[in-house]
Design a protein around this motif. Sequence first.
Motif, PDB file in Angstrom:
ATOM      1  N   ASP A   2     -36.926 -31.646  15.292  1.00 55.91           N
ATOM      2  CA  ASP A   2     -35.594 -31.869  15.651  1.00 55.91           C
ATOM      3  C   ASP A   2     -34.906 -30.703  16.604  1.00 55.91           C
ATOM      4  O   ASP A   2     -35.723 -29.923  17.024  1.00 55.91           O
ATOM      5  CB  ASP A   2     -34.891 -31.777  14.279  1.00 55.91           C
ATOM      6  CG  ASP A   2     -35.082 -30.387  13.464  1.00 55.91           C
ATOM      7  OD1 ASP A   2     -35.100 -29.387  14.266  1.00 55.91           O
ATOM      8  OD2 ASP A   2     -34.699 -30.342  12.168  1.00 55.91           O
ATOM      9  N   TYR A   3     -33.687 -30.833  16.721  1.00 50.33           N
ATOM     10  CA  TYR A   3     -33.048 -30.049  17.693  1.00 50.33           C
ATOM     11  C   TYR A   3     -33.210 -28.512  17.524  1.00 50.33           C
ATOM     12  O   TYR A   3     -33.569 -27.877  18.264  1.00 50.33           O
ATOM     13  CB  TYR A   3     -31.432 -30.420  18.060  1.00 50.33           C
ATOM     14  CG  TYR A   3     -30.744 -29.485  18.751  1.00 50.33           C
ATOM     15  CD1 TYR A   3     -30.932 -29.639  20.265  1.00 50.33           C
ATOM     16  CD2 TYR A   3     -30.029 -28.347  18.259  1.00 50.33           C
ATOM     17  CE1 TYR A   3     -30.311 -28.801  21.169  1.00 50.33           C
ATOM     18  CE2 TYR A   3     -29.345 -27.569  19.254  1.00 50.33           C
ATOM     19  CZ  TYR A   3     -29.730 -27.666  20.783  1.00 50.33           C
ATOM     20  OH  TYR A   3     -28.924 -26.929  21.451  1.00 50.33           O
ATOM     21  N   ASN A   4     -32.940 -28.157  15.957  1.00 49.48           N
ATOM     22  CA  ASN A   4     -33.067 -26.546  15.995  1.00 49.48           C
ATOM     23  C   ASN A   4     -34.534 -26.307  16.239  1.00 49.48           C
ATOM     24  O   ASN A   4     -34.675 -24.842  16.433  1.00 49.48           O
ATOM     25  CB  ASN A   4     -32.680 -26.510  14.450  1.00 49.48           C
ATOM     26  CG  ASN A   4     -31.220 -26.707  14.302  1.00 49.48           C
ATOM     27  OD1 ASN A   4     -30.236 -26.525  15.117  1.00 49.48           O
ATOM     28  ND2 ASN A   4     -30.868 -27.046  13.108  1.00 49.48           N
ATOM     29  N   GLN A   5     -35.634 -26.919  15.636  1.00 49.60           N
ATOM     30  CA  GLN A   5     -36.931 -26.527  16.056  1.00 49.60           C
ATOM     31  C   GLN A   5     -37.129 -26.462  17.305  1.00 49.60           C
ATOM     32  O   GLN A   5     -37.769 -25.437  17.811  1.00 49.60           O
ATOM     33  CB  GLN A   5     -37.765 -27.630  15.359  1.00 49.60           C
ATOM     34  CG  GLN A   5     -37.933 -27.616  14.035  1.00 49.60           C
ATOM     35  CD  GLN A   5     -38.558 -28.872  13.464  1.00 49.60           C
ATOM     36  OE1 GLN A   5     -38.601 -30.056  13.748  1.00 49.60           O
ATOM     37  NE2 GLN A   5     -39.306 -28.657  12.276  1.00 49.60           N
ATOM     38  N   ALA A   6     -36.798 -27.239  18.243  1.00 46.79           N
ATOM     39  CA  ALA A   6     -36.818 -27.191  19.560  1.00 46.79           C
ATOM     40  C   ALA A   6     -35.998 -26.018  20.297  1.00 46.79           C
ATOM     41  O   ALA A   6     -36.645 -25.303  21.086  1.00 46.79           O
ATOM     42  CB  ALA A   6     -36.071 -28.672  20.178  1.00 46.79           C
ATOM     43  N   LEU A   7     -34.988 -25.798  20.045  1.00 41.27           N
ATOM     44  CA  LEU A   7     -34.458 -24.625  20.249  1.00 41.27           C
ATOM     45  C   LEU A   7     -34.985 -23.284  19.898  1.00 41.27           C
ATOM     46  O   LEU A   7     -35.351 -22.270  20.861  1.00 41.27           O
ATOM     47  CB  LEU A   7     -32.983 -24.553  19.521  1.00 41.27           C
ATOM     48  CG  LEU A   7     -31.579 -23.481  20.194  1.00 41.27           C
ATOM     49  CD1 LEU A   7     -31.783 -23.534  21.593  1.00 41.27           C
ATOM     50  CD2 LEU A   7     -30.835 -23.491  19.281  1.00 41.27           C
ATOM     51  N   SER A   8     -35.484 -23.448  18.679  1.00 42.38           N
ATOM     52  CA  SER A   8     -36.356 -22.304  18.292  1.00 42.38           C
ATOM     53  C   SER A   8     -37.752 -21.907  19.342  1.00 42.38           C
ATOM     54  O   SER A   8     -38.059 -21.073  19.599  1.00 42.38           O
ATOM     55  CB  SER A   8     -36.737 -22.335  16.680  1.00 42.38           C
ATOM     56  OG  SER A   8     -37.496 -21.205  16.318  1.00 42.38           O
ATOM     57  N   HIS A   9     -38.224 -23.176  19.410  1.00 44.15           N
ATOM     58  CA  HIS A   9     -39.320 -23.282  20.254  1.00 44.15           C
ATOM     59  C   HIS A   9     -39.349 -22.593  21.675  1.00 44.15           C
ATOM     60  O   HIS A   9     -39.990 -21.779  22.230  1.00 44.15           O
ATOM     61  CB  HIS A   9     -40.156 -24.589  20.103  1.00 44.15           C
ATOM     62  CG  HIS A   9     -41.297 -24.639  20.988  1.00 44.15           C
ATOM     63  ND1 HIS A   9     -42.556 -23.945  20.526  1.00 44.15           N
ATOM     64  CD2 HIS A   9     -41.733 -25.313  22.122  1.00 44.15           C
ATOM     65  CE1 HIS A   9     -43.391 -24.372  21.270  1.00 44.15           C
ATOM     66  NE2 HIS A   9     -43.177 -25.190  22.261  1.00 44.15           N
ATOM     67  N   LYS A  10     -37.961 -22.954  22.180  1.00 41.62           N
ATOM     68  CA  LYS A  10     -37.828 -22.710  23.545  1.00 41.62           C
ATOM     69  C   LYS A  10     -37.461 -21.076  23.424  1.00 41.62           C
ATOM     70  O   LYS A  10     -37.904 -20.481  24.419  1.00 41.62           O
ATOM     71  CB  LYS A  10     -36.401 -23.348  23.960  1.00 41.62           C
ATOM     72  CG  LYS A  10     -35.702 -22.786  25.048  1.00 41.62           C
ATOM     73  CD  LYS A  10     -34.316 -23.280  25.675  1.00 41.62           C
ATOM     74  CE  LYS A  10     -33.920 -22.724  26.873  1.00 41.62           C
ATOM     75  NZ  LYS A  10     -32.564 -23.519  27.494  1.00 41.62           N
TER      76      LYS A  10
END
Length: 80
Positions: A2-10
């Motif tokens: 999801d978006y929050n996971q992607a932001l954390s990964h980035k």
Amino acid sequence: MDYNQALSHKKEILKSLEELRNFKESEIMILPSKAEDFQRYMDEYRKDPKRFNDQSCIKFSTDNKYMVYRICEDLILNCR
């Protein structure tokens, strides 16, 4: 993811690659993971990249799934 996971990964990628951020030819971006959504996003992004930020991808995703990509010149790499 999801978006929050992607932001954390980035953020994790940027932290581990801090020295590479000095290269302007490379950018880490969150983009829709679905191929059609990704293509729509990139078509619009290429018209005016300065209009886009991490949250811009949200309105292009039809399934709320995202990936983190490294964009360098004409090459797009998936950062898993």
